[in-house]
Design a protein around this motif. Structure first.
Motif, PDB file in Angstrom:
ATOM      1  N   THR A  15       0.705  -1.011   0.084  1.00  0.00           N
ATOM      2  CA  THR A  15      -0.014  -0.019   0.045  1.00  0.00           C
ATOM      3  C   THR A  15       0.888   1.319   0.000  1.00  0.00           C
ATOM      4  OG1 THR A  15       0.027   0.302   2.325  1.00  0.00           O
ATOM      5  CG2 THR A  15      -1.753  -1.212   1.383  1.00  0.00           C
ATOM      6  N   MET A  16       0.076   2.363  -0.104  1.00  0.00           N
ATOM      7  CA  MET A  16       1.087   3.673  -0.302  1.00  0.00           C
ATOM      8  C   MET A  16       1.437   4.010   1.165  1.00  0.00           C
ATOM      9  SD  MET A  16      -0.805   5.685  -3.199  1.00  0.00           S
ATOM     10  CE  MET A  16      -1.417   4.958  -4.725  1.00  0.00           C
ATOM     11  N   ALA A  17       0.727   3.732   2.041  1.00  0.00           N
ATOM     12  CA  ALA A  17       1.443   4.085   3.580  1.00  0.00           C
ATOM     13  C   ALA A  17       2.451   3.213   3.767  1.00  0.00           C
ATOM     14  CB  ALA A  17       0.339   3.870   4.432  1.00  0.00           C
ATOM     15  N   GLU A  18       2.633   1.738   3.461  1.00  0.00           N
ATOM     16  CA  GLU A  18       3.717   0.942   3.927  1.00  0.00           C
ATOM     17  C   GLU A  18       4.806   1.378   3.111  1.00  0.00           C
ATOM     18  OE1 GLU A  18       0.910  -2.984   4.236  1.00  0.00           O
ATOM     19  OE2 GLU A  18       2.024  -2.685   2.420  1.00  0.00           O
ATOM     20  N   ALA A  19       4.648   1.633   1.886  1.00  0.00           N
ATOM     21  CA  ALA A  19       5.811   2.018   0.971  1.00  0.00           C
ATOM     22  C   ALA A  19       6.421   3.183   1.391  1.00  0.00           C
ATOM     23  CB  ALA A  19       5.355   2.228  -0.552  1.00  0.00           C
ATOM     24  N   GLY A  20       5.440   4.193   1.973  1.00  0.00           N
ATOM     25  CA  GLY A  20       6.279   5.522   2.547  1.00  0.00           C
ATOM     26  C   GLY A  20       6.832   5.272   3.588  1.00  0.00           C
ATOM     27  N   LEU A  21       6.501   4.227   4.610  1.00  0.00           N
ATOM     28  CA  LEU A  21       6.985   3.978   5.922  1.00  0.00           C
ATOM     29  C   LEU A  21       8.400   3.126   5.683  1.00  0.00           C
ATOM     30  CD1 LEU A  21       4.103   3.120   8.279  1.00  0.00           C
ATOM     31  CD2 LEU A  21       5.578   5.153   8.074  1.00  0.00           C
ATOM     32  N   VAL A  23      10.256   3.348   3.133  1.00  0.00           N
ATOM     33  CA  VAL A  23      11.426   4.052   2.300  1.00  0.00           C
ATOM     34  C   VAL A  23      11.813   5.176   3.318  1.00  0.00           C
ATOM     35  CG1 VAL A  23      11.744   5.700   0.585  1.00  0.00           C
ATOM     36  CG2 VAL A  23      10.437   3.720  -0.056  1.00  0.00           C
ATOM     37  N   ARG A  24      11.067   5.829   3.986  1.00  0.00           N
ATOM     38  CA  ARG A  24      11.403   6.922   5.005  1.00  0.00           C
ATOM     39  C   ARG A  24      10.460   7.033   6.117  1.00  0.00           C
ATOM     40  NH1 ARG A  24      12.047  12.852   2.595  1.00  0.00           N
ATOM     41  NH2 ARG A  24      13.594  11.625   1.289  1.00  0.00           N
ATOM     42  N   PRO A  25      10.605   6.804   7.230  1.00  0.00           N
ATOM     43  CA  PRO A  25       9.784   6.658   8.534  1.00  0.00           C
ATOM     44  C   PRO A  25       8.646   7.860   8.418  1.00  0.00           C
ATOM     45  CG  PRO A  25      12.108   6.379   9.092  1.00  0.00           C
ATOM     46  CD  PRO A  25      12.135   6.956   7.765  1.00  0.00           C
ATOM     47  N   ASN A  26       8.969   8.983   8.070  1.00  0.00           N
ATOM     48  CA  ASN A  26       7.954   9.992   8.336  1.00  0.00           C
ATOM     49  C   ASN A  26       7.123  10.446   6.846  1.00  0.00           C
ATOM     50  OD1 ASN A  26      10.087  11.166   7.336  1.00  0.00           O
ATOM     51  ND2 ASN A  26      10.301  12.916   8.448  1.00  0.00           N
ATOM     52  N   LEU A  27       7.384   9.529   5.739  1.00  0.00           N
ATOM     53  CA  LEU A  27       6.713   9.629   4.472  1.00  0.00           C
ATOM     54  C   LEU A  27       5.264   9.151   4.659  1.00  0.00           C
ATOM     55  CD1 LEU A  27       7.550  10.887   1.678  1.00  0.00           C
ATOM     56  CD2 LEU A  27       8.183   8.549   1.301  1.00  0.00           C
ATOM     57  N   SER A  28       4.452  10.091   4.284  1.00  0.00           N
ATOM     58  CA  SER A  28       2.923   9.757   4.434  1.00  0.00           C
ATOM     59  C   SER A  28       2.664   9.205   3.187  1.00  0.00           C
ATOM     60  CB  SER A  28       2.119  10.846   4.870  1.00  0.00           C
ATOM     61  OG  SER A  28       2.056  11.784   4.134  1.00  0.00           O
ATOM     62  N   PHE A  30       0.420  10.483   1.131  1.00  0.00           N
ATOM     63  CA  PHE A  30       0.103  11.514   0.144  1.00  0.00           C
ATOM     64  C   PHE A  30       1.385  11.706  -0.912  1.00  0.00           C
ATOM     65  CE2 PHE A  30      -2.727  12.020   3.686  1.00  0.00           C
ATOM     66  CZ  PHE A  30      -3.737  11.838   3.251  1.00  0.00           C
ATOM     67  N   PRO A  31       2.485  12.064  -0.468  1.00  0.00           N
ATOM     68  CA  PRO A  31       3.476  12.142  -1.432  1.00  0.00           C
ATOM     69  C   PRO A  31       3.634  11.011  -2.010  1.00  0.00           C
ATOM     70  CG  PRO A  31       4.235  12.648   0.874  1.00  0.00           C
ATOM     71  CD  PRO A  31       3.044  12.163   1.083  1.00  0.00           C
ATOM     72  N   VAL A  32       3.484   9.929  -1.512  1.00  0.00           N
ATOM     73  CA  VAL A  32       3.780   8.431  -2.286  1.00  0.00           C
ATOM     74  C   VAL A  32       2.759   8.522  -3.411  1.00  0.00           C
ATOM     75  CG1 VAL A  32       3.646   6.081  -2.039  1.00  0.00           C
ATOM     76  CG2 VAL A  32       4.743   7.334  -0.583  1.00  0.00           C
ATOM     77  N   ALA A  33       1.487   8.877  -3.182  1.00  0.00           N
ATOM     78  CA  ALA A  33       0.344   8.790  -4.309  1.00  0.00           C
ATOM     79  C   ALA A  33       0.676   9.736  -5.296  1.00  0.00           C
ATOM     80  CB  ALA A  33      -0.940   9.406  -3.497  1.00  0.00           C
ATOM     81  N   THR A  34       1.477  11.049  -4.969  1.00  0.00           N
ATOM     82  CA  THR A  34       1.895  12.055  -6.010  1.00  0.00           C
ATOM     83  C   THR A  34       3.076  11.601  -7.052  1.00  0.00           C
ATOM     84  OG1 THR A  34       1.548  13.825  -4.412  1.00  0.00           O
ATOM     85  CG2 THR A  34       2.882  14.255  -6.582  1.00  0.00           C
ATOM     86  N   ILE A  35       3.840  10.847  -6.192  1.00  0.00           N
ATOM     87  CA  ILE A  35       5.097   9.825  -6.988  1.00  0.00           C
ATOM     88  C   ILE A  35       4.330   8.896  -7.882  1.00  0.00           C
ATOM     89  CG2 ILE A  35       6.889   8.523  -6.862  1.00  0.00           C
ATOM     90  CD1 ILE A  35       7.610  10.003  -4.234  1.00  0.00           C
ATOM     91  N   ILE A  36       3.417   8.056  -7.445  1.00  0.00           N
ATOM     92  CA  ILE A  36       2.943   7.143  -8.280  1.00  0.00           C
ATOM     93  C   ILE A  36       1.766   7.645  -9.368  1.00  0.00           C
ATOM     94  CG2 ILE A  36       1.177   5.125  -8.242  1.00  0.00           C
ATOM     95  CD1 ILE A  36       3.952   4.520  -6.934  1.00  0.00           C
ATOM     96  N   ARG A  37       1.277   8.636  -9.056  1.00  0.00           N
ATOM     97  CA  ARG A  37       0.457   9.285 -10.135  1.00  0.00           C
ATOM     98  C   ARG A  37       1.235   9.870 -11.381  1.00  0.00           C
ATOM     99  NH1 ARG A  37      -1.418  13.755  -7.660  1.00  0.00           N
ATOM    100  NH2 ARG A  37      -2.502  12.635  -6.410  1.00  0.00           N
TER     101      ARG A  37
END
Length: 88
Positions: A15-21, A23-28, A30-37
């Motif tokens: 999931t985007m939340a799992e991937a964010g955590l 890669v970087r512990p404080n990456l939510s 939302f930025p992951v969704a922007t990258i994927i989009r």
């Protein structure tokens, strides 16, 4: 970092939340969704170059000419400057 996020979400199915955590512990998510989009829509991993600000009005040569004209005659009018720049 962006390529790693894309790999985690698209290839590994996180999931985007799992991937964010992961890669970087404080990456939510939302930025992951922007990258994927951006990856899905434009097939790009890199960030877009910075764009903004005002476009240059004069070329470097014109700017140098204007500065020289004002140094020579501090009382020169804008119409005179315009006419001389356009004439060149």
């Amino acid at each position: 970092m962006r390529a790693t996020v894309i790999d985690h979400v698209i290839v590994h199915g996180m999931t985007m939340a799992e991937a964010g955590l992961r890669v970087r512990p404080n990456l939510s998510r939302f930025p992951v969704a922007t990258i994927i989009r951006a990856f899905r829509q434009h097939n790009r991993v890199e960030r877009m170059p910075h764009r903004g600000g005002r476009v240059a009005i004069f070329t470097a040569a014109q700017e140098t000419l204007i500065v020289d004209m004002v140094r020579d005659n501090n009382l020169i009018r804008l119409r005179e400057i315009r006419d001389k720049v356009i004439a060149l």
